[in-house]
Design an enzyme around this catalytic site. Structure first.
Site: not given
Ligand code: FPP
Length: 256
Positions: A36, A53, A147
């Site tokens: 966020d 962004h 991962l």
């Protein structure tokens, strides 16, 4: 004895302590992050929201590298929620381009680092270009066993739970399941996350302290960690602070 406080020495000691603690083996296996603050990061610099962004997307690559370094097994990132469609069309369009841009730029590196890309959320509603690039990344990394980078795209926890209930009901109606068989383990198998362990640690950046419809079922016993830093500023030292704080937590799961 004369005691003099030397702040820079104290800081060094604290940093070293962090590093020592990270060497221990009780690191979280599954870290989930609510990324966020991209918009506020941009606003603070007088930039348009999309610049935040873009910076946030680039930071995903850094955080994947640090997660890998610290032996995190699953990294789930909240990239687009079922509620984010309410944003202006120009911002939604931009957010929908980011997975493609991320994968165009960083997929070779992800492959080299043995990262496996997966998603949770309803991909059917995504624009075709987003769906295609995500699908290609999933296929090209499907045999990687490092991962798991699990991207939550058009994800909403309540929607996920409602879909699971509908699927359970359908299986009962078609005599593939009896009501007595329903328990937490079975219900788990109807969720997007059926193949994943629950998150051990959930991080939210930007000073907000709420779940925003993210992994509501799965985070029943997750440890939460919050920081005021905006997502593009969430760096290695903050991530490792979150990991070392996690190591201090006592997880009792309702026991003593
Ligand atoms: C919330 O910040 C952030 C989002 C809704 C988008 C998060 C997406 C990325 C970080 C990039 C995605 C990357 C990949 C790999 C798909 P906000 O816009 O709500 O910030 P604000 O609260 O400051 O306005």
């Amino acid at each position: 004895m004369l005691l003099i406080k030397l702040p820079f020495l104290n800081k060094k000691t604290a940093d070293q302590t962090n590093k020592q603690k990270l060497k221990q083996d009780n690191l979280p296996e599954h870290v989930a992050i609510i990324m966020d603050g991209n918009g506020r990061w941009a606003k603070r610099r007088g930039l348009p929201r999309f610049a935040g962004h873009k910076q946030g997307m680039d930071n995903v690559k850094n955080i994947v590298r640090i997660a890998n370094k610290n032996k995190v097994k699953i990294l789930t990132l909240y990239a687009f929620s079922t509620e984010n469609w309410k944003r202006p069309k120009s911002e939604v369009d931009y957010l929908m381009k980011l997975p493609m841009e991320f994968l165009n730029t960083y997929l070779p590196e992800m492959i080299k680092e043995n990262v496996r890309i997966q998603t949770i959320g309803d991909c059917n509603e995504l624009p075709i270009h987003t769906r295609k690039s995500v699908q290609e990344a999933k296929e090209r990394t499907s045999s990687n066993n490092g991962l798991i980078l699990n991207i939550a795209l058009n994800y909403g926890s309540r929607y996920e739970i409602i879909q699971a209930i509908k699927d359970v009901a359908t299986d009962i109606k078609s005599d593939n399941l009896s009501i007595d068989e329903i328990d937490e383990t079975l219900f788990n198998d109807y969720l997007y996350t059926k193949h994943l362990r629950d998150p051990d640690l959930l991080i939210r950046t930007s000073g907000e302290q709420r779940l925003s419809n993210f992994l509501l079922w799965q985070s029943a016993y997750t440890e939460f960690w919050f920081t005021d830093a905006y997502w593009p500023d969430f760096d290695e030292s903050l991530f490792e602070k979150a990991l070392s704080d996690y190591q201090q937590r006592k997880r009792r799961y309702g026991g003593i």
